[in-house]
Design an enzyme around this catalytic site. Structure first.
Site, short mmCIF file in Angstrom:
data_model
loop_
_atom_site.label_atom_id
_atom_site.label_comp_id
_atom_site.label_asym_id
_atom_site.label_seq_id
_atom_site.Cartn_x
_atom_site.Cartn_y
_atom_site.Cartn_z
N ASP A 172 0.93 -1.21 -0.16
CA ASP A 172 0.06 -0.19 0.16
C ASP A 172 0.79 1.29 -0.04
O ASP A 172 2.15 1.18 -0.02
CB ASP A 172 -0.83 0.02 1.18
CG ASP A 172 -2.39 0.54 0.84
OD1 ASP A 172 -2.40 1.39 0.29
OD2 ASP A 172 -3.24 0.12 1.69
N TRP A 206 0.83 2.17 -6.30
CA TRP A 206 1.72 3.09 -6.81
C TRP A 206 0.82 4.17 -7.64
O TRP A 206 0.77 5.20 -7.31
CB TRP A 206 2.98 2.64 -7.39
CG TRP A 206 3.95 3.40 -8.11
CD1 TRP A 206 3.79 4.78 -8.48
CD2 TRP A 206 5.14 3.00 -8.62
NE1 TRP A 206 5.05 5.12 -9.07
CE2 TRP A 206 5.79 3.96 -9.07
CE3 TRP A 206 5.52 1.77 -8.86
CZ2 TRP A 206 7.03 4.25 -10.19
CZ3 TRP A 206 6.99 1.73 -9.47
CH2 TRP A 206 7.60 2.77 -9.91
N PRO A 207 0.26 3.80 -8.81
CA PRO A 207 -0.47 4.69 -9.56
C PRO A 207 -1.27 5.33 -8.81
O PRO A 207 -1.95 6.81 -9.14
CB PRO A 207 -0.98 3.76 -10.78
CG PRO A 207 -0.20 2.69 -10.78
CD PRO A 207 0.19 2.56 -9.55
N LEU A 208 -2.29 4.70 -8.06
CA LEU A 208 -3.39 5.32 -7.21
C LEU A 208 -3.04 6.51 -6.46
O LEU A 208 -3.34 7.32 -6.41
CB LEU A 208 -3.89 4.00 -6.21
CG LEU A 208 -4.72 4.65 -5.16
CD1 LEU A 208 -6.06 5.25 -5.41
CD2 LEU A 208 -4.96 3.47 -4.34
N ASP A 234 -10.82 2.51 -3.97
CA ASP A 234 -11.10 1.20 -3.23
C ASP A 234 -12.70 0.89 -3.72
O ASP A 234 -13.37 1.72 -3.93
CB ASP A 234 -11.23 1.30 -1.74
CG ASP A 234 -9.89 1.23 -1.29
OD1 ASP A 234 -8.83 1.39 -2.02
OD2 ASP A 234 -9.61 1.03 -0.03
#
Length: 440
Positions: A172, A206-208, A234
């Site tokens: 995360d 990572w992209p989130l 999410d």
């Protein structure tokens, strides 16, 4: 366990982009992938988060708290009730498993009351049933729920996970100061995992978190270091959530589709089929779209209390075959048809194509859709070649087992429920049109 992402591109803008996006099927293989030999098809398994979240109260809720008991029970069910046979092989722990402090040697350790046997023993238990164990940590100093995480200890934690026999790490991105530290942390953990010599699928967010800072991710770099990666918010147990995740993927498909393929996948988050928020038709839609999008099929539900319909959707062999197709091409939204129906398609190995029709209406009855199998039109030249002179049309979802032969130029006519979907495949068929199975 995520940050908010920017608002999505409007549906009108997406519609204007569709003619350009039709060219996505002309792409070759994806850019260079993480070289660990893993995730050659989208990983499949079970993860605790959406269904069980951070329930640590084992005294008053022993059956649903985050404990070794929960994961052992899920492993038993997956091994004995057809889930492993269908491809669901990972039993994954999410947040809230660690003790509040590292041990005397500085290593992460499981909460001693909820995991009295330790993670190594749990991994052994899972492996003995032919399954694999996934675990969770965070690139920052603490997890999203506030437990000790991996910042400054990437190599130590990677070695610890390897010694325990972990097979997948979900990593995360909470509680970091800036984007440069985020990128450094994700790359360093990737290098550390590979350095252990133990094969571990690396699941990144990572992209989130990059989008959360309004910075477009470098997807070539993400794929180089990760086996799968979250892009958007999410998932929640609702139709609005599932629909918004699919819309995000459609609105960004020119960016994210070219990097997906064997060894690295876009992850729209967990399957929430079998919980409380989706109707039967909406469960079909999530499974159909996750299959078309070549998404990891990671369930988050209670397998101990799963109804028959949800089980049939999740175990549908035709939908799973689409998802696991070895060509590894992620599908895209290719058209918005009349009556508010979306058409998605995915190229398959052997010259076939998968098609998903999604009825976005939330009112009224089923919409009848005629899909032409002609040489021109929305399904393109590949389907025309598949249908020369005949093609086999396999309806995968809604659950059933129907195969039909169609002559080039004929149409497939289906009824699509409101908020529902129909998933079917079109494959070459060189034989005579007999016997005819079913009527469509």
């Amino acid at each position: 366990m995520s940050v908010q992402v920017p608002s999505q591109v409007s549906r009108g803008a997406a519609a204007r982009l569709l003619p350009l996006l039709l060219g996505l099927f002309m792409f070759g293989g994806p850019v260079g992938a993480l070289d660990n030999g893993l995730a050659l098809t989208p990983p499949m398994g079970w993860l605790h988060w959406e269904r069980f979240m951070c329930n640590t109260d084992c005294r008053s809720d022993p059956d649903n708290c985050i404990s070794e008991k929960l994961f052992m029970e899920m492993a038993d069910i997956m091994a004995t009730e057809g889930w492993l046979d269908a491809g669901y092989e990972y039993v994954c722990i999410d947040d809230c498993w660690p003790s509040a402090k590292r041990d005397a040697r500085g290593r992460l350790q499981a909460d001693p009351e909820r995991f009295p046997s330790g993670i190594k023993a749990l991994a052994d238990y899972v492996h003995a049933r032919g399954l694999k164990l996934g675990i969770y940590s965070d690139v920052g100093p603490t997890t999203c729920a506030g437990y000790p995480a991996s910042y400054g200890s990437y190599e130590l934690d990677a070695r610890t996970f390897a010694e325990w026999g972990v097979d997948l790490l979900k990593f995360d991105g909470c509680n970091l100061q800036n984007i440069s530290v985020l990128v450094e942390g994700y790359t360093n953990m990737s290098i550390a995992l590979n350095g252990t010599g133990r094969p571990m699928v690396y699941s990144c967010e990572w992209p989130l978190y990059s989008w959360g800072e309004y910075i477009k991710p470098n997807y070539t770099q993400v794929r180089r270091y990760c086996n799968q990666w979250r892009n958007s918010a999410d998932v929640e147990d609702s139709w609005e959530s599932v629909r918004s995740l699919a819309d995000w993927a459609a609105n960004h498909q020119s960016l994210i589709v070219p990097v997906a393929g064997p060894g690295g996948w876009n992850d729209p988050d967990m399957l929430v089929i079998g919980n409380f928020g989706l109707s039967h038709s909406q469960q079909v839609t999530q499974m159909a779209l996750w299959a078309i999008m070549a998404a990891p099929l990671i369930m988050s539900n209670d397998l101990r209390n799963l109804d028959g319909f949800s089980r049939n959707v999740l175990l549908n062999p035709h939908a799973i075959a689409v998802n696991q197709d070895p060509l590894g091409r992620q599908g895209t939204l290719v058209a918005k048809l009349k009556n508010n129906v979306d058409m998605w398609r995915r190229e398959l190995a052997g010259g076939g194509m998968a098609v998903a029709l999604v009825n976005r209406n939330q009112i009224g009855g089923p919409v009848l859709v005629n899909v032409s199998l002609s040489a021109w039109g929305l399904l393109g030249a590949r389907v025309a070649r598949a249908c020369t002179p005949w093609c086999a049309v396999q309806v995968a979802l809604p659950p059933g087992d129907a195969t039909f032969l169609r002559l080039q130029g004929q149409a497939v006519r289906v009824a699509v429920n409101p908020t529902g979907a129909v998933l079917f495949t079109v494959r070459p068929h060189g034989g005579l049109p007999q016997p005819m199975v079913g009527v469509l």
